[in-house]
Design an enzyme around this catalytic site. Structure first.
Site, PDB file in Angstrom:
ATOM      1  N   HIS A 185     -29.747  -1.257 -30.367  1.00 13.53           N
ATOM      2  CA  HIS A 185     -29.282  -1.305 -29.076  1.00 13.53           C
ATOM      3  C   HIS A 185     -28.827   0.185 -29.294  1.00 13.53           C
ATOM      4  O   HIS A 185     -29.480   1.199 -29.861  1.00 13.53           O
ATOM      5  CB  HIS A 185     -27.692  -2.014 -29.524  1.00 13.53           C
ATOM      6  CG  HIS A 185     -27.758  -3.424 -29.511  1.00 13.53           C
ATOM      7  ND1 HIS A 185     -26.813  -4.176 -29.619  1.00 13.53           N
ATOM      8  CD2 HIS A 185     -28.986  -4.258 -29.382  1.00 13.53           C
ATOM      9  CE1 HIS A 185     -27.260  -5.490 -29.533  1.00 13.53           C
ATOM     10  NE2 HIS A 185     -28.393  -5.601 -29.179  1.00 13.53           N
ATOM     11  N   GLU A 218     -26.414   2.098 -29.006  1.00 13.91           N
ATOM     12  CA  GLU A 218     -25.680   3.014 -29.863  1.00 13.91           C
ATOM     13  C   GLU A 218     -26.336   3.279 -30.989  1.00 13.91           C
ATOM     14  O   GLU A 218     -26.171   4.476 -31.771  1.00 13.91           O
ATOM     15  CB  GLU A 218     -24.234   2.447 -30.395  1.00 13.91           C
ATOM     16  CG  GLU A 218     -23.343   1.682 -29.027  1.00 13.91           C
ATOM     17  CD  GLU A 218     -23.930   0.335 -28.486  1.00 13.91           C
ATOM     18  OE1 GLU A 218     -22.721  -0.468 -28.173  1.00 13.91           O
ATOM     19  OE2 GLU A 218     -24.924  -0.018 -28.501  1.00 13.91           O
ATOM     20  N   SER A 221     -33.631 -21.279   3.563  1.00  9.18           N
ATOM     21  CA  SER A 221     -33.385 -22.246   2.787  1.00  9.18           C
ATOM     22  C   SER A 221     -32.462 -21.669   1.512  1.00  9.18           C
ATOM     23  O   SER A 221     -31.379 -22.461   1.171  1.00  9.18           O
ATOM     24  CB  SER A 221     -34.435 -22.861   1.972  1.00  9.18           C
ATOM     25  OG  SER A 221     -35.517 -23.548   2.978  1.00  9.18           O
ATOM     26  N   CYS A 227     -21.234  -4.692 -29.365  1.00  7.71           N
ATOM     27  CA  CYS A 227     -21.316  -5.832 -29.812  1.00  7.71           C
ATOM     28  C   CYS A 227     -20.466  -5.830 -31.259  1.00  7.71           C
ATOM     29  O   CYS A 227     -20.570  -5.001 -31.722  1.00  7.71           O
ATOM     30  CB  CYS A 227     -22.825  -6.400 -30.191  1.00  7.71           C
ATOM     31  SG  CYS A 227     -23.610  -5.532 -31.127  1.00  7.71           S
ATOM     32  N   ALA A 230     -40.495  -7.832   4.100  1.00  6.76           N
ATOM     33  CA  ALA A 230     -40.856  -6.700   4.848  1.00  6.76           C
ATOM     34  C   ALA A 230     -41.012  -7.034   6.340  1.00  6.76           C
ATOM     35  O   ALA A 230     -41.632  -8.005   6.442  1.00  6.76           O
ATOM     36  CB  ALA A 230     -42.375  -6.261   4.179  1.00  6.76           C
ATOM     37  N   THR A 259     -46.903 -19.405   1.743  1.00  9.50           N
ATOM     38  CA  THR A 259     -47.074 -17.858   1.652  1.00  9.50           C
ATOM     39  C   THR A 259     -48.254 -17.704   0.749  1.00  9.50           C
ATOM     40  O   THR A 259     -49.057 -16.788   1.053  1.00  9.50           O
ATOM     41  CB  THR A 259     -45.773 -17.106   1.172  1.00  9.50           C
ATOM     42  OG1 THR A 259     -44.672 -17.551   1.827  1.00  9.50           O
ATOM     43  CG2 THR A 259     -45.979 -15.530   0.999  1.00  9.50           C
ATOM     44  N   LEU A 316     -38.460 -20.204   3.431  1.00  7.60           N
ATOM     45  CA  LEU A 316     -37.921 -20.203   2.013  1.00  7.60           C
ATOM     46  C   LEU A 316     -36.755 -19.252   2.037  1.00  7.60           C
ATOM     47  O   LEU A 316     -35.507 -19.520   1.501  1.00  7.60           O
ATOM     48  CB  LEU A 316     -38.832 -19.759   1.117  1.00  7.60           C
ATOM     49  CG  LEU A 316     -38.534 -19.730  -0.624  1.00  7.60           C
ATOM     50  CD1 LEU A 316     -38.392 -21.029  -0.671  1.00  7.60           C
ATOM     51  CD2 LEU A 316     -39.727 -19.218  -1.390  1.00  7.60           C
TER      52      LEU A 316
END
Length: 366
Positions: free
Chosen positions: A53, A55, A305, A80, A159, A201, A302
């Protein structure tokens, strides 16, 4: 208003954390630094899933352990406190006798949330939390949604022209935006866990959905094809990236299913309603497979939806300085909006230019 020292150093933690984008999921992105007498003496970030991690990397980067005794550890997410793939970071912090820890935000993971902080405080460590909290939450928005809601974070990418069109009246769309914007789309693919697209698509664009214009991993490809109409030999079903194909349970017995599976495609079946797949079931299945984030690259139907069933978190629109006119294909199919007060409300982020094109990002208001 001048920025506080704690906020200044936390911004550096966030810069480091983002270096793990596309590499650490389903873990969160985390950055950490050690500061002594106003100087950064160590830095680290979570570099890969299953690895040390942030740290641990920051502490390991300090040669003289005596410096820990007067240092402050800054970390963008709560350390953690449990044994997972690595030992607890809170134990290491206590072992090194670091007297103060500054935390950006709490970890929502049930095994950690608040427990890491409590363990540090019980060892006599001074803990400051909530520094740049909103920015730290934003850095791990996908991880946090996965932990708190049990669904992936969903972003729709489109786009379009300035007048909101994604294709001409003949269906042509290559290319609406320029090279720089398209390169940024590929970068986004590399940091999202999955890219989702509909069969229309795929057929119209001969879509491949791999990362080609920048360095980075290929995401999981997710294809929605309700009636299994796509050819098993389509480019999107090659071995360049793992692929999930979702279809309606009504078509589960078709012989073509085996042909998809022979190409390495995982075929899954969900319910359908009014001729559309149950998108919540799709997302639930992806969550089971530890997919934290989904980039929807489908077309207007889509996108609409997903919005209609309220499963979208964010929109990313690349807008080109072009006009296609009223008979061209709009960015969104009908949303069932009859009055202005029914509109879906959004919150804009600052715009950014990519060549001649502008990117607008907007979060869904719930």
């Amino acid at each position: 208003m001048p920025i506080s020292d704690d906020a200044f150093y936390m911004r550096r933690c966030l810069e480091l954390a983002r270096l793990g984008a596309g590499k650490v999921s389903p873990n969160p992105m985390v950055g950490a630094i050690l500061v002594s007498h106003g100087q950064i003496i160590g830095e680290g970030y979570h570099q890969q899933f299953g690895g040390p991690h942030a740290e641990v990397h920051a502490i390991a980067s300090v040669a003289d352990e005596q410096q820990f005794r007067e240092a402050t550890l800054y970390v963008s997410l709560e350390p953690c406190s449990h044994f997972g793939k690595t030992p607890p970071c809170s134990d290491l912090i206590i072992e090194k006798r670091i007297p103060r820890v500054v935390i950006g935000c709490r970890d929502p993971y049930v095994e950690v949330s608040g427990r890491g902080i409590a363990k540090l405080q019980s060892a006599g460590i001074v803990v400051t939390e909530g520094v740049l909290e909103a920015e730290c939450f934003r850095c791990n928005e996908a991880f946090i949604k996965s932990q708190t809601v049990g669904l992936p974070f969903v972003m729709i990418k489109l786009a379009q022209t300035l007048d909101g069109k994604i294709a001409t009246s003949l269906g042509a769309s290559h290319w609406i935006t320029g090279e720089e914007a398209r390169r940024e789309v590929h970068r986004l693919r590399s940091v999202y866990d999955a890219v989702l697209i509909g069969e229309a698509t795929v057929r119209a664009d001969n879509a491949h959905l791999t990362v080609r214009n920048c360095a980075g991993r290929n995401p999981l490809r997710v294809v929605l094809d309700r009636r299994l109409t796509l050819s098993p030999s389509a480019k999107i079903f090659d071995e360049a990236a793992p692929t999930l194909l979702f279809a309606s349970s009504a078509w589960e017995g078709l012989p073509v299913v085996e042909l998809y599976r022979q190409r390495g495609v995982t075929v899954l079946f969900v319910d359908e309603h009014s001729g559309e797949l149950d998108l919540r079931q799709v997302l639930e299945e992806l969550h089971k497979r530890k997919v934290l984030s989904v980039m929807v690259e489908g077309g207007s139907r889509l996108a609409a939806s997903f919005i209609r069933v309220k499963l979208v978190d964010k929109l990313t629109m690349f807008i080109a300085p072009k006009l296609f006119g009223g008979d061209a294909l709009s960015s969104f199919a009908p949303l069932g909006i009859s009055f202005p007060e029914q509109a879906q409300h959004l919150r804009f982020e600052p715009p950014q230019f990519f060549g001649d094109d502008i990117r607008l990002e907007a979060y869904i208001h719930v």
